[in-house]
Scaffold this motif. Sequence first.
Motif, PDB file in Angstrom:
ATOM      1  N   GLU A  32       0.795  -1.222   0.000  1.00 57.97           N
ATOM      2  CA  GLU A  32       0.000   0.000   0.000  1.00 57.97           C
ATOM      3  C   GLU A  32       0.831   1.278   0.000  1.00 57.97           C
ATOM      4  OE1 GLU A  32      -2.320   0.340   3.638  1.00 57.97           O
ATOM      5  OE2 GLU A  32      -0.852  -0.888   4.693  1.00 57.97           O
ATOM      6  N   ARG A  36      -1.077   2.288  -6.821  1.00 53.84           N
ATOM      7  CA  ARG A  36      -1.599   1.264  -7.723  1.00 53.84           C
ATOM      8  C   ARG A  36      -1.417  -0.100  -7.063  1.00 53.84           C
ATOM      9  NH1 ARG A  36      -3.596   4.982  -9.558  1.00 53.84           N
ATOM     10  NH2 ARG A  36      -3.748   5.721 -11.705  1.00 53.84           N
ATOM     11  N   ASN A  37      -2.006  -0.237  -5.883  1.00 47.16           N
ATOM     12  CA  ASN A  37      -1.829  -1.426  -5.056  1.00 47.16           C
ATOM     13  C   ASN A  37      -2.856  -2.482  -5.442  1.00 47.16           C
ATOM     14  OD1 ASN A  37      -1.132  -3.208  -2.989  1.00 47.16           O
ATOM     15  ND2 ASN A  37      -2.343  -2.131  -1.449  1.00 47.16           N
ATOM     16  N   PHE A  38      -2.618  -3.149  -6.584  1.00 50.02           N
ATOM     17  CA  PHE A  38      -3.534  -4.157  -7.097  1.00 50.02           C
ATOM     18  C   PHE A  38      -2.837  -5.521  -7.152  1.00 50.02           C
ATOM     19  CE2 PHE A  38      -5.380  -0.252  -8.691  1.00 50.02           C
ATOM     20  CZ  PHE A  38      -6.751  -0.472  -8.566  1.00 50.02           C
ATOM     21  N   VAL A 193      -5.591   2.029  -3.651  1.00 47.32           N
ATOM     22  CA  VAL A 193      -6.418   1.293  -4.602  1.00 47.32           C
ATOM     23  C   VAL A 193      -7.735   2.025  -4.835  1.00 47.32           C
ATOM     24  CG1 VAL A 193      -7.308  -0.163  -2.741  1.00 47.32           C
ATOM     25  CG2 VAL A 193      -7.484  -0.934  -5.104  1.00 47.32           C
ATOM     26  N   PRO A 196     -11.399  -1.097  -6.094  1.00 47.42           N
ATOM     27  CA  PRO A 196     -10.707  -2.395  -6.058  1.00 47.42           C
ATOM     28  C   PRO A 196     -11.550  -3.525  -6.625  1.00 47.42           C
ATOM     29  CG  PRO A 196     -11.425  -1.748  -3.868  1.00 47.42           C
ATOM     30  CD  PRO A 196     -11.622  -0.562  -4.740  1.00 47.42           C
ATOM     31  N   GLN A 276      -1.430  -0.173 -14.735  1.00 53.37           N
ATOM     32  CA  GLN A 276      -2.312  -1.340 -14.749  1.00 53.37           C
ATOM     33  C   GLN A 276      -2.428  -1.946 -16.145  1.00 53.37           C
ATOM     34  OE1 GLN A 276      -5.101   1.278 -12.199  1.00 53.37           O
ATOM     35  NE2 GLN A 276      -6.087  -0.711 -12.232  1.00 53.37           N
TER      36      GLN A 276
END
Length: 326
Positions: A32, A36-38, A193, A196, A276
Amino acid sequence: MMELVCPAGTPAALRAAVEAGAHSVYCGFSDETNARNFPGLNFSTEELTEAVAGAHKRGAKVLVALNTFPRAGGEKLWHQRLADAEAAGADAVILADVGLLDYAATHHPRLRRHLSVQAAAANPDAINFYAETFDVKRVVLPRVLTVQEIAEINKEIDAETEVFVFGGLCVMAEGRCSLSSYATGKSPNMNGVCSPASHVAYAEEGNELAARLGGFTINRTPKDRPAPYPTLCKGCFTSENQTGHVFEDPVSLDARHLIPALAKAGVTALKIEGRQRSRAYVAEVVRTFRAAVEAVEEGRPMPEGALARLAEGQAGTAGAYAKTWR
């Protein structure tokens, strides 16, 4: 020549960006600390170290985004990632939080600092504060300024400027979004995010497909049409008996035709959004913009490109650079 700063959501995308002509790439760690915490995106410490070495061999720089806002009591994770970025040989870190900027300046003074767009610094006083207080070398400007406004800012600051030229747009001044946080309980600016996937659901209802985020219906489309990803700000809503995209149309920024004007305005770097996106997307967009930047540098007409099919909604906009609503 203006620096071309390109997205790298994965090690493969980073290699693709560098091979396609990126001067710099930006990426983040798999947690985190970046916006772009995917799942499936970002870098481990080992992957970042290897990626930096590979990029440097080809003459490209690596910028590490630590651009979320640390949670109270959780600062140690962000502090560790600063140390990890420096140990990996990163050329700069991209920061937004004032406390993290102070920590970086104090504990990692040799690590170059860039100000993230998440800080939303949009005037000379704000930018000079960051430059003078934390020795910030570059500021990524929010996507709310015209070219003329950028030119005026550059006359009054002692820092480089970086601006977005392609990719997703945000309806909010960056760093100020509460829509996704309200719907899902996950903050784009703290958890890293937006909308999400874990909170996304689709359901067939009659002849329509309903797309929901956190239980809120964002779009309804006929079953025979593509269903958009339910991002709140780009959803369809009813207001005053009219239904449509109230906040923002699902289109992408494409400011390629403004590159000569941005160069004249004193912009140092051009940024492409898209961590992404696939490596094929990254490669094609980077090649197109590298050719455009080289043409401007050499005084040649910019080559024609066909990026519309890569844009969200397969449509482009100049966004706030034109500010046609004024």
